[in-house]
Design a protein around this motif. Structure first.
Motif, PDB file in Angstrom:
ATOM      1  N   GLU A  86       0.856  -1.180   0.000  1.00  0.00           N
ATOM      2  CA  GLU A  86       0.000   0.000   0.000  1.00  0.00           C
ATOM      3  C   GLU A  86       0.896   1.235   0.000  1.00  0.00           C
ATOM      4  O   GLU A  86       1.907   1.287   0.692  1.00  0.00           O
ATOM      5  CB  GLU A  86      -0.867  -0.029   1.262  1.00  0.00           C
ATOM      6  CG  GLU A  86      -1.805   1.130   1.385  1.00  0.00           C
ATOM      7  CD  GLU A  86      -2.683   0.999   2.618  1.00  0.00           C
ATOM      8  OE1 GLU A  86      -3.873   0.738   2.459  1.00  0.00           O
ATOM      9  OE2 GLU A  86      -2.141   1.146   3.732  1.00  0.00           O
ATOM     10  N   ILE A  87       0.535   2.220  -0.810  1.00  0.00           N
ATOM     11  CA  ILE A  87       1.311   3.459  -0.865  1.00  0.00           C
ATOM     12  C   ILE A  87       0.426   4.581  -0.365  1.00  0.00           C
ATOM     13  O   ILE A  87      -0.562   4.941  -0.997  1.00  0.00           O
ATOM     14  CB  ILE A  87       1.821   3.737  -2.292  1.00  0.00           C
ATOM     15  CG1 ILE A  87       2.716   2.574  -2.748  1.00  0.00           C
ATOM     16  CG2 ILE A  87       2.585   5.054  -2.339  1.00  0.00           C
ATOM     17  CD1 ILE A  87       3.248   2.700  -4.150  1.00  0.00           C
ATOM     18  N   LEU A  88       0.788   5.101   0.802  1.00  0.00           N
ATOM     19  CA  LEU A  88       0.034   6.174   1.431  1.00  0.00           C
ATOM     20  C   LEU A  88       0.460   7.518   0.850  1.00  0.00           C
ATOM     21  O   LEU A  88       1.584   7.651   0.358  1.00  0.00           O
ATOM     22  CB  LEU A  88       0.255   6.155   2.939  1.00  0.00           C
ATOM     23  CG  LEU A  88      -0.163   4.860   3.649  1.00  0.00           C
ATOM     24  CD1 LEU A  88       0.314   4.860   5.083  1.00  0.00           C
ATOM     25  CD2 LEU A  88      -1.662   4.679   3.570  1.00  0.00           C
ATOM     26  N   ALA A 114      -3.703   1.004  -3.333  1.00  0.00           N
ATOM     27  CA  ALA A 114      -3.737  -0.332  -2.749  1.00  0.00           C
ATOM     28  C   ALA A 114      -2.672  -1.240  -3.374  1.00  0.00           C
ATOM     29  O   ALA A 114      -2.192  -0.978  -4.478  1.00  0.00           O
ATOM     30  CB  ALA A 114      -5.120  -0.944  -2.952  1.00  0.00           C
ATOM     31  N   PRO A 115      -2.332  -2.331  -2.678  1.00  0.00           N
ATOM     32  CA  PRO A 115      -1.412  -3.307  -3.266  1.00  0.00           C
ATOM     33  C   PRO A 115      -2.019  -3.947  -4.518  1.00  0.00           C
ATOM     34  O   PRO A 115      -3.239  -4.026  -4.657  1.00  0.00           O
ATOM     35  CB  PRO A 115      -1.233  -4.358  -2.173  1.00  0.00           C
ATOM     36  CG  PRO A 115      -1.697  -3.709  -0.913  1.00  0.00           C
ATOM     37  CD  PRO A 115      -2.700  -2.681  -1.315  1.00  0.00           C
ATOM     38  N   HIS A 116      -1.179  -4.412  -5.403  1.00  0.00           N
ATOM     39  CA  HIS A 116      -1.563  -5.123  -6.626  1.00  0.00           C
ATOM     40  C   HIS A 116      -2.361  -4.258  -7.596  1.00  0.00           C
ATOM     41  O   HIS A 116      -3.202  -4.755  -8.328  1.00  0.00           O
ATOM     42  CB  HIS A 116      -2.315  -6.423  -6.296  1.00  0.00           C
ATOM     43  CG  HIS A 116      -1.591  -7.270  -5.300  1.00  0.00           C
ATOM     44  ND1 HIS A 116      -0.407  -7.907  -5.590  1.00  0.00           N
ATOM     45  CD2 HIS A 116      -1.866  -7.542  -3.999  1.00  0.00           C
ATOM     46  CE1 HIS A 116       0.002  -8.546  -4.510  1.00  0.00           C
ATOM     47  NE2 HIS A 116      -0.854  -8.343  -3.535  1.00  0.00           N
ATOM     48  N   VAL A 132       2.253   7.229 -10.891  1.00  0.00           N
ATOM     49  CA  VAL A 132       0.884   7.741 -10.833  1.00  0.00           C
ATOM     50  C   VAL A 132      -0.036   6.549 -10.993  1.00  0.00           C
ATOM     51  O   VAL A 132       0.279   5.610 -11.716  1.00  0.00           O
ATOM     52  CB  VAL A 132       0.596   8.814 -11.910  1.00  0.00           C
ATOM     53  CG1 VAL A 132       1.420  10.054 -11.686  1.00  0.00           C
ATOM     54  CG2 VAL A 132       0.800   8.284 -13.288  1.00  0.00           C
ATOM     55  N   PRO A 133      -1.202   6.560 -10.326  1.00  0.00           N
ATOM     56  CA  PRO A 133      -2.144   5.456 -10.455  1.00  0.00           C
ATOM     57  C   PRO A 133      -2.679   5.388 -11.879  1.00  0.00           C
ATOM     58  O   PRO A 133      -2.707   6.388 -12.607  1.00  0.00           O
ATOM     59  CB  PRO A 133      -3.276   5.806  -9.481  1.00  0.00           C
ATOM     60  CG  PRO A 133      -2.790   6.936  -8.669  1.00  0.00           C
ATOM     61  CD  PRO A 133      -1.646   7.570  -9.366  1.00  0.00           C
TER      62      PRO A 133
END
Length: 140
Positions: A86-88, A114-116, A132-133
């Motif tokens: 997880e990246i906060l 979130a992970p994955h 970036v997401p």
């Protein structure tokens, strides 16, 4: 079995291992070093053969690291990666990028990733990738 045959078999085996288990060229350059030592094994003592193999392997690994890091520094341009942790917001996390785990940070998104999740690598600061997401990358 002669020392030459041992070096040849070790060299071929190490080179082939790279195709099965990617080791970032470490096994491959060690295999190449073993093949070079095989060429000189008839005129060198066993101690000198081992010393030559270690020296060539070390030099080849260091040289390949220089080459790989230069290419990687030039190559980052919105390549896909996957989050491992997880990246906060504002905090580093880990991503899987080109088969390796990297430290990563997102500087343009205030939410948690979130992970994955698929993300895009858009830059690099030292050994930390800037990501970036997926959704944010498509909105731009």
């Amino acid at each position: 079995m002669t020392p030459t045959m041992v070096w040849l078999l070790a060299g071929v085996a190490l080179c082939l291992i790279e195709f099965v288990v990617p080791t970032a060229f470490i096994a491959f350059v060690m295999g190449l070093s073993a093949l070079v030592v095989a060429a000189f094994s008839g005129v060198l003592s066993l101690n000198l053969q081992i010393t030559l193999w270690m020296a060539l392997s070390l030099l080849a690994v260091l040289a390949s690291r220089q080459l790989i890091s230069r290419r990687a520094a030039l190559k980052l341009d919105a390549t896909e990666a996957e989050t491992l942790t997880e990246i906060l917001p504002g905090q580093p996390g880990r991503v899987l990028y080109e088969g390796n785990s990297w430290s990563a940070r997102c500087e343009t998104f205030d939410g948690t990733i979130a992970p994955h999740q698929k993300v895009y690598v858009v830059g690099r600061k030292g050994t930390t990738l800037i990501i970036v997401p997926e959704g944010l990358a498509h909105d731009q």
